[in-house]
Design a protein around this motif. Structure first.
Motif, mmCIF file in Angstrom:
data_model
loop_
_atom_site.group_PDB
_atom_site.id
_atom_site.type_symbol
_atom_site.label_atom_id
_atom_site.label_comp_id
_atom_site.label_asym_id
_atom_site.label_seq_id
_atom_site.Cartn_x
_atom_site.Cartn_y
_atom_site.Cartn_z
ATOM 1 N N LEU A 87 14.536 0.919 -1.747
ATOM 2 C CA LEU A 87 13.976 0.971 -3.104
ATOM 3 C C LEU A 87 14.111 2.372 -3.684
ATOM 4 O O LEU A 87 14.410 2.559 -4.855
ATOM 5 C CB LEU A 87 12.503 0.557 -3.100
ATOM 6 C CG LEU A 87 12.171 -0.877 -2.700
ATOM 7 C CD1 LEU A 87 10.688 -1.145 -2.868
ATOM 8 C CD2 LEU A 87 12.977 -1.875 -3.532
ATOM 9 N N ARG A 88 13.892 3.361 -2.831
ATOM 10 C CA ARG A 88 13.985 4.760 -3.277
ATOM 11 C C ARG A 88 15.408 5.070 -3.736
ATOM 12 O O ARG A 88 15.624 5.756 -4.723
ATOM 13 C CB ARG A 88 13.583 5.667 -2.125
ATOM 14 C CG ARG A 88 12.949 6.962 -2.576
ATOM 15 C CD ARG A 88 12.296 7.675 -1.406
ATOM 16 N NE ARG A 88 13.247 7.911 -0.338
ATOM 17 C CZ ARG A 88 13.007 7.674 0.951
ATOM 18 N NH1 ARG A 88 11.841 7.197 1.324
ATOM 19 N NH2 ARG A 88 13.924 7.924 1.851
ATOM 20 N N LEU A 89 16.390 4.525 -3.011
ATOM 21 C CA LEU A 89 17.790 4.779 -3.362
ATOM 22 C C LEU A 89 18.103 4.235 -4.756
ATOM 23 O O LEU A 89 18.625 4.939 -5.606
ATOM 24 C CB LEU A 89 18.717 4.148 -2.312
ATOM 25 C CG LEU A 89 20.213 4.298 -2.579
ATOM 26 C CD1 LEU A 89 20.623 5.771 -2.575
ATOM 27 C CD2 LEU A 89 21.037 3.559 -1.522
ATOM 28 N N HIS A 94 19.609 7.309 -6.598
ATOM 29 C CA HIS A 94 20.900 6.992 -7.219
ATOM 30 C C HIS A 94 20.928 7.425 -8.697
ATOM 31 O O HIS A 94 21.825 8.174 -9.086
ATOM 32 C CB HIS A 94 21.193 5.492 -7.042
ATOM 33 C CG HIS A 94 22.460 5.020 -7.672
ATOM 34 N ND1 HIS A 94 23.707 5.188 -7.102
ATOM 35 C CD2 HIS A 94 22.677 4.386 -8.837
ATOM 36 C CE1 HIS A 94 24.617 4.665 -7.907
ATOM 37 N NE2 HIS A 94 24.030 4.169 -8.969
ATOM 38 N N PRO A 95 19.939 7.014 -9.512
ATOM 39 C CA PRO A 95 19.980 7.464 -10.910
ATOM 40 C C PRO A 95 19.885 8.986 -11.055
ATOM 41 O O PRO A 95 20.683 9.586 -11.772
ATOM 42 C CB PRO A 95 18.759 6.779 -11.541
ATOM 43 C CG PRO A 95 18.481 5.606 -10.665
ATOM 44 C CD PRO A 95 18.877 6.028 -9.289
ATOM 45 N N MET A 96 18.932 9.623 -10.355
ATOM 46 C CA MET A 96 18.732 11.060 -10.583
ATOM 47 C C MET A 96 19.913 11.904 -10.109
ATOM 48 O O MET A 96 20.374 12.805 -10.816
ATOM 49 C CB MET A 96 17.445 11.533 -9.904
ATOM 50 C CG MET A 96 16.224 11.099 -10.693
ATOM 51 S SD MET A 96 14.697 11.625 -9.951
ATOM 52 C CE MET A 96 14.758 13.352 -10.286
ATOM 53 N N ILE A 97 20.393 11.612 -8.902
ATOM 54 C CA ILE A 97 21.499 12.418 -8.362
ATOM 55 C C ILE A 97 22.774 12.182 -9.176
ATOM 56 O O ILE A 97 23.559 13.107 -9.414
ATOM 57 C CB ILE A 97 21.739 12.088 -6.861
ATOM 58 C CG1 ILE A 97 20.492 12.442 -6.046
ATOM 59 C CG2 ILE A 97 22.974 12.789 -6.319
ATOM 60 C CD1 ILE A 97 20.225 13.911 -5.857
ATOM 61 N N ALA A 101 25.010 14.844 -11.134
ATOM 62 C CA ALA A 101 26.463 14.955 -10.876
ATOM 63 C C ALA A 101 27.244 14.931 -12.193
ATOM 64 O O ALA A 101 28.163 15.734 -12.398
ATOM 65 C CB ALA A 101 26.919 13.804 -9.978
ATOM 66 N N ILE A 102 26.844 14.040 -13.101
ATOM 67 C CA ILE A 102 27.586 13.902 -14.363
ATOM 68 C C ILE A 102 27.349 15.122 -15.257
ATOM 69 O O ILE A 102 28.259 15.579 -15.950
ATOM 70 C CB ILE A 102 27.238 12.554 -15.055
ATOM 71 C CG1 ILE A 102 27.677 11.402 -14.133
ATOM 72 C CG2 ILE A 102 27.925 12.433 -16.412
ATOM 73 C CD1 ILE A 102 27.147 10.042 -14.509
#
Ligand code: HEM
Length: 151
Positions: A87-89, A94-97, A101-102
């Protein structure tokens, strides 16, 4: 087909394009910097394609975050989300990292534009795009993504 399913499939497909174009831009920039050759329009286009596909992916990801039934189930308690690594991923890492990155990839793009000599243009792409790609690859939900394509 449900709207959320269409967006999810698009996000899953554009993921390939974003990763492939980032890899091509990085290899091309690294080779250009090593050979100390001239920075041409073709080199700029490789960087631009990678930028465009990661931005399309950002847009799809943001929409997905709000329409995905899977993310809705996270609305329960934040304590539960933090305790459960899957759930954390999806809900947080996933969204924050990926947003980070973008942002870095976009900074790399604008730094290459400001750079005045050819070699530093190649280097801006090499450094910023590589960090961006590593961050993206570190937070892909691999076990959900690849089986849905190969299995
Ligand atoms: C270049 C950046 C990104 C890449 C390469 C990427 C890639 C992926 C992949 C491969 C999946 C799994 C798809 C599947 O299970 O079929 C996924 C799921 C997901 N992504 Fe991204 N993503 C990126 C950015 C983002 C961003 C910025 C957000 C949100 C702001 C986001 C939100 C989501 C959500 C919510 C899911 C789970 C959807 C569901 O299963 O219902 N992604 N992403």
């Amino acid at each position: 087909m449900e709207f959320s399913t269409i967006i999810k499939q698009a996000h899953s497909g554009v993921a390939y394009l974003a990763i492939i174009f980032l890899a091509i831009a990085i290899i091309n920039a690294f080779a250009g910097a090593s050979a100390k050759r001239q920075f041409t329009d073709k080199d700029k286009k490789f960087g631009l394609f990678a930028l465009i596909f990661t931005h399309i992916q950002l847009l799809l990801g943001l929409i997905l975050y709000f329409v995905s039934p899977m993310v809705h189930t996270l609305n329960g308690s934040m304590g539960e989300v933090m305790k459960n690594s899957a759930l954390r991923l999806y809900g947080i890492e996933h969204p924050m990292i990926n947003i980070l990155a973008i942002v870095l990839i976009t900074i790399g793009w604008s730094k290459h534009k400001k750079a005045t000599d050819d070699n530093s243009k190649f280097k801006k792409f090499t450094i910023f795009y590589t960090i961006g790609l590593i961050l993206i690859l570190s937070r892909i939900p691999w076990s959900n993504w690849l089986p849905s394509i190969f299995g």
